[in-house]
Scaffold this motif. Structure first.
Motif, PDB file in Angstrom:
ATOM      1  N   ASP A 194     -19.582 -21.132 114.532  1.00  0.00           N
ATOM      2  CA  ASP A 194     -19.310 -21.981 115.578  1.00  0.00           C
ATOM      3  C   ASP A 194     -19.853 -21.366 116.925  1.00  0.00           C
ATOM      4  N   GLN A 195     -21.229 -20.916 116.984  1.00  0.00           N
ATOM      5  CA  GLN A 195     -22.120 -20.499 117.947  1.00  0.00           C
ATOM      6  C   GLN A 195     -23.331 -20.937 118.283  1.00  0.00           C
ATOM      7  N   THR A 196     -23.790 -21.037 119.287  1.00  0.00           N
ATOM      8  CA  THR A 196     -25.226 -21.502 119.578  1.00  0.00           C
ATOM      9  C   THR A 196     -25.837 -20.225 120.171  1.00  0.00           C
TER      10      THR A 196
ATOM     11  N   PHE B 144     -32.753 -14.771 125.282  1.00  0.00           N
ATOM     12  CA  PHE B 144     -31.716 -15.416 124.288  1.00  0.00           C
ATOM     13  C   PHE B 144     -30.479 -15.643 124.950  1.00  0.00           C
ATOM     14  N   LEU B 145     -29.869 -16.766 124.727  1.00  0.00           N
ATOM     15  CA  LEU B 145     -28.704 -17.100 125.293  1.00  0.00           C
ATOM     16  C   LEU B 145     -27.615 -17.323 124.147  1.00  0.00           C
ATOM     17  N   THR B 146     -26.680 -16.722 123.795  1.00  0.00           N
ATOM     18  CA  THR B 146     -25.544 -16.849 122.485  1.00  0.00           C
ATOM     19  C   THR B 146     -24.297 -17.217 123.260  1.00  0.00           C
ATOM     20  N   TYR B 147     -23.683 -18.043 122.780  1.00  0.00           N
ATOM     21  CA  TYR B 147     -22.361 -18.441 123.401  1.00  0.00           C
ATOM     22  C   TYR B 147     -21.311 -19.047 122.080  1.00  0.00           C
ATOM     23  N   ALA B 148     -20.096 -19.042 122.064  1.00  0.00           N
ATOM     24  CA  ALA B 148     -19.216 -19.553 121.300  1.00  0.00           C
ATOM     25  C   ALA B 148     -18.957 -20.939 121.571  1.00  0.00           C
ATOM     26  N   ASP B 149     -18.685 -21.827 120.671  1.00  0.00           N
ATOM     27  CA  ASP B 149     -18.020 -23.245 120.888  1.00  0.00           C
ATOM     28  C   ASP B 149     -16.595 -22.955 121.493  1.00  0.00           C
TER      29      ASP B 149
ATOM     30  N   SER C 230     -17.726 -17.651 127.751  1.00  0.00           N
ATOM     31  CA  SER C 230     -18.480 -16.176 127.685  1.00  0.00           C
ATOM     32  C   SER C 230     -19.568 -16.305 126.748  1.00  0.00           C
ATOM     33  N   GLY C 231     -20.482 -15.512 126.988  1.00  0.00           N
ATOM     34  CA  GLY C 231     -21.825 -15.555 126.190  1.00  0.00           C
ATOM     35  C   GLY C 231     -22.362 -13.894 126.351  1.00  0.00           C
ATOM     36  N   VAL C 232     -23.585 -14.008 125.774  1.00  0.00           N
ATOM     37  CA  VAL C 232     -24.442 -12.886 125.756  1.00  0.00           C
ATOM     38  C   VAL C 232     -25.998 -13.096 125.958  1.00  0.00           C
ATOM     39  N   TRP C 233     -26.393 -12.514 126.838  1.00  0.00           N
ATOM     40  CA  TRP C 233     -27.857 -12.867 127.310  1.00  0.00           C
ATOM     41  C   TRP C 233     -28.713 -11.444 126.931  1.00  0.00           C
ATOM     42  N   VAL C 234     -29.615 -11.948 126.246  1.00  0.00           N
ATOM     43  CA  VAL C 234     -30.608 -10.948 125.673  1.00  0.00           C
ATOM     44  C   VAL C 234     -31.910 -11.034 125.836  1.00  0.00           C
ATOM     45  N   GLN C 235     -32.637  -9.769 126.475  1.00  0.00           N
ATOM     46  CA  GLN C 235     -34.110 -10.111 126.414  1.00  0.00           C
ATOM     47  C   GLN C 235     -34.580  -9.208 125.551  1.00  0.00           C
TER      48      GLN C 235
ATOM     49  N   THR D  33     -21.290 -15.526 131.929  1.00  0.00           N
ATOM     50  CA  THR D  33     -20.580 -16.505 132.018  1.00  0.00           C
ATOM     51  C   THR D  33     -21.391 -17.840 131.599  1.00  0.00           C
ATOM     52  N   VAL D  34     -21.206 -18.514 130.742  1.00  0.00           N
ATOM     53  CA  VAL D  34     -22.022 -19.815 130.435  1.00  0.00           C
ATOM     54  C   VAL D  34     -21.142 -21.043 130.886  1.00  0.00           C
ATOM     55  N   HIS D  35     -21.994 -22.027 131.604  1.00  0.00           N
ATOM     56  CA  HIS D  35     -21.500 -23.223 132.031  1.00  0.00           C
ATOM     57  C   HIS D  35     -22.432 -24.327 131.621  1.00  0.00           C
ATOM     58  N   TRP D  36     -21.996 -25.394 131.130  1.00  0.00           N
ATOM     59  CA  TRP D  36     -22.828 -26.820 130.622  1.00  0.00           C
ATOM     60  C   TRP D  36     -22.149 -27.969 131.119  1.00  0.00           C
TER      61      TRP D  36
END
Length: 179
Positions: free
Chosen positions: A78-80, A53-58, A42-47, A19-22
């Motif tokens: 539309d993702q970062t 790497f942290l990837t999340y949709a707008d 929601s997002g994905v955290w990868v090592q 879960t990503v918050h900003w």
């Protein structure tokens, strides 16, 4: 939230849903106006290979679909993605707004935002970059001055991410299995 410096690396590569918050606060240097944005998604955290790497949709972007050769691009739209390494963050944003930029404390770096067929050059002076990455998630705090088209903004950004708690089948109820 206080962000402590620290950069944990797992023994091996991984991929985890998070879960990503900003919180993003933008102050116009010219007129002092303030804009605040608070988002959870929601997002994905990868090592991979010693890099996080942290990837999340707008979450404000309209849903996209695609068929054939454009399906992969539509799925990425539309993702970062943030590439996190000690002392630097590389942002890659795709979709209605395309922007790739490298944030390094104490440096001014140039890049360009592409939107609606227009290229907008900009410069960013990264004033502060603090990162904390641990076993369950992390936090990134960045302060930068962004100059684009004769307008300068003072941006303060806090991004946090957290791995959902997973229970180990052998652990007694109420205890986390991965410490």
């Amino acid at each position: 939230m206080k962000v402590e410096s620290g950069f944990w690396l797992a023994d091996g590569d991984f991929r985890r849903p998070v879960t990503v918050h900003w919180v993003r606060r933008v102050v116009s240097v010219e007129d002092g106006s303030i804009d605040m944005e608070r988002v959870s998604t929601s997002g994905v955290w990868v090592q991979r290979a010693g890099t996080h790497f942290l990837t999340y949709a707008d979450p404000g972007a309209p849903p996209r679909s695609g068929d054939g050769p454009d399906a992969r691009a539509a799925a990425r739209a539309d993702q970062t993605t943030l590439r996190l390494k000690p002392g630097e963050v590389v942002l890659a944003r795709f979709g209605d707004i395309d922007w790739q930029h490298r944030f390094v404390p104490g440096r001014t770096t140039a890049s360009a935002i592409r939107t609606a067929g227009v290229r907008l050059p900009l410069e960013v002076r990264t004033e502060r970059l603090q990162m904390a990455v641990g076993r369950r998630g992390g936090a990134l705090r960045c302060r930068y001055l962004m100059a684009m088209g004769g307008v300068t903004q003072d941006v303060r950004l806090l991004i946090t991410w957290r791995d959902p708690v997973r229970r180990d089948a052998r652990a007694p109820r109420g205890q986390s299995g991965d410490g």
